[in-house]
Every structure is written in structure tokens, then in C-alpha cells.
Design a protein around this motif. Structure first.
Motif, PDB file in Angstrom:
ATOM      1  N   SER A 267       3.896  -2.283  -8.164  1.00 33.40           N
ATOM      2  CA  SER A 267       4.379  -2.255  -6.784  1.00 33.40           C
ATOM      3  C   SER A 267       4.991  -3.582  -6.331  1.00 33.40           C
ATOM      4  O   SER A 267       5.993  -3.560  -5.607  1.00 33.40           O
TER       5      SER A 267
ATOM      6  N   ARG B 146       0.807  -1.219   0.000  1.00 36.78           N
ATOM      7  CA  ARG B 146       0.000   0.000   0.000  1.00 36.78           C
ATOM      8  C   ARG B 146       0.848   1.282   0.000  1.00 36.78           C
ATOM      9  O   ARG B 146       0.589   2.187  -0.805  1.00 36.78           O
ATOM     10  N   PRO B 147       1.885   1.406   0.859  1.00 32.94           N
ATOM     11  CA  PRO B 147       2.691   2.635   0.803  1.00 32.94           C
ATOM     12  C   PRO B 147       3.410   2.824  -0.533  1.00 32.94           C
ATOM     13  O   PRO B 147       3.566   3.955  -1.007  1.00 32.94           O
ATOM     14  N   ILE B 148       3.817   1.719  -1.155  1.00 33.67           N
ATOM     15  CA  ILE B 148       4.472   1.821  -2.463  1.00 33.67           C
ATOM     16  C   ILE B 148       3.468   2.291  -3.504  1.00 33.67           C
ATOM     17  O   ILE B 148       3.778   3.145  -4.341  1.00 33.67           O
ATOM     18  N   ARG B 149       2.247   1.760  -3.451  1.00 32.03           N
ATOM     19  CA  ARG B 149       1.205   2.190  -4.395  1.00 32.03           C
ATOM     20  C   ARG B 149       0.851   3.659  -4.208  1.00 32.03           C
ATOM     21  O   ARG B 149       0.566   4.364  -5.175  1.00 32.03           O
ATOM     22  N   ASN B 150       0.828   4.115  -2.970  1.00 34.08           N
ATOM     23  CA  ASN B 150       0.525   5.522  -2.708  1.00 34.08           C
ATOM     24  C   ASN B 150       1.624   6.430  -3.228  1.00 34.08           C
ATOM     25  O   ASN B 150       1.358   7.570  -3.614  1.00 34.08           O
ATOM     26  N   PHE B 151       2.851   5.949  -3.242  1.00 39.15           N
ATOM     27  CA  PHE B 151       3.985   6.756  -3.702  1.00 39.15           C
ATOM     28  C   PHE B 151       4.064   6.817  -5.224  1.00 39.15           C
ATOM     29  O   PHE B 151       4.443   7.839  -5.782  1.00 39.15           O
ATOM     30  N   LEU B 152       3.681   5.734  -5.891  1.00 40.34           N
ATOM     31  CA  LEU B 152       3.787   5.658  -7.349  1.00 40.34           C
ATOM     32  C   LEU B 152       2.679   6.458  -8.032  1.00 40.34           C
ATOM     33  O   LEU B 152       1.566   6.552  -7.517  1.00 40.34           O
ATOM     34  N   PRO B 153       2.962   7.013  -9.209  1.00 43.49           N
ATOM     35  CA  PRO B 153       1.891   7.669  -9.967  1.00 43.49           C
ATOM     36  C   PRO B 153       0.950   6.625 -10.566  1.00 43.49           C
ATOM     37  O   PRO B 153       1.278   5.443 -10.665  1.00 43.49           O
TER      38      PRO B 153
END
Length: 96
Positions: free
Chosen positions: A72, A57-64
Motif C-alpha cells: 500500500s 487503510r482504504p488502500i489496504r482494504n481495497f487490495l487483496p
């Protein structure tokens, strides 16, 4: 020290396999290859989701937004392999 390094590497490898299984299951569900109403598939999917989602989830939130393509898991696998190599090299350097 070698036993702890082996345990650390084994845990990372197992988590990478879990990430791959989660991605494959999501593809199988998306293409209607497996039936999500099956209790076994449902339990496996729920387990994989609960184990991988808090880290992804944090990686998905960071990625465009890439238009429905989720990279992710690939990024997390690369990060895990990097950490594994880094820790292994540090332990080897400290041992000598």
C-alpha cells in the motif's frame, strides 16, 4: 501561481518522505533493530502511524491479501506522484 504550485509539490514530497520513513521504521521494528520501548522511537512511530494510517487503510482494504506483504505505501506513492504530475501539467497548460 508558481508559489502555490511549489507549495503543493513540496507538501507531496514531504508526505512521500514520511511514507518511506514509516515503512523503514516498521521494518526496523519487525527485525528488532530498534527498541520500541525507547520513548523517542515510540513517539516517532506513533507520529508516523497517525499521519500515514488514515490514507493507507482504504488502500489496504481495497487490495487483496498478499500474504503479509504490504504494498500500500508503494501504491500511495505512485498515486501521489501521478497527482503531482497531473496538477503540474494542468497549471502549466492554464498558464500559457
Amino acid at each position: 501561481m508558481n508559489a502555490l504550485l511549489w507549495l503543493f509539490n513540496t507538501i507531496i514530497q514531504l508526505y512521500i518522505y514520511i511514507l518511506i520513513a514509516s515503512a523503514v521504521l516498521s521494518w526496523l521494528i519487525a527485525f528488532n533493530v530498534v527498541n520500541v520501548r525507547s520513548p523517542v522511537v515510540s513517539q516517532i512511530g506513533e507520529f508516523l502511524y497517525q499521519v500515514t494510517e488514515p490514507v493507507l487503510r482504504p488502500i489496504r482494504n481495497f487490495l487483496p491479501n498478499l500474504g503479509g506483504v504490504d504494498v500500500s505505501p508503494v501504491i500511495l506513492i505512485l498515486l501521489l506522484l501521478f497527482v503531482q504530475k497531473l496538477v503540474t501539467d494542468l497549471v502549466i497548460q492554464l498558464a500559457y
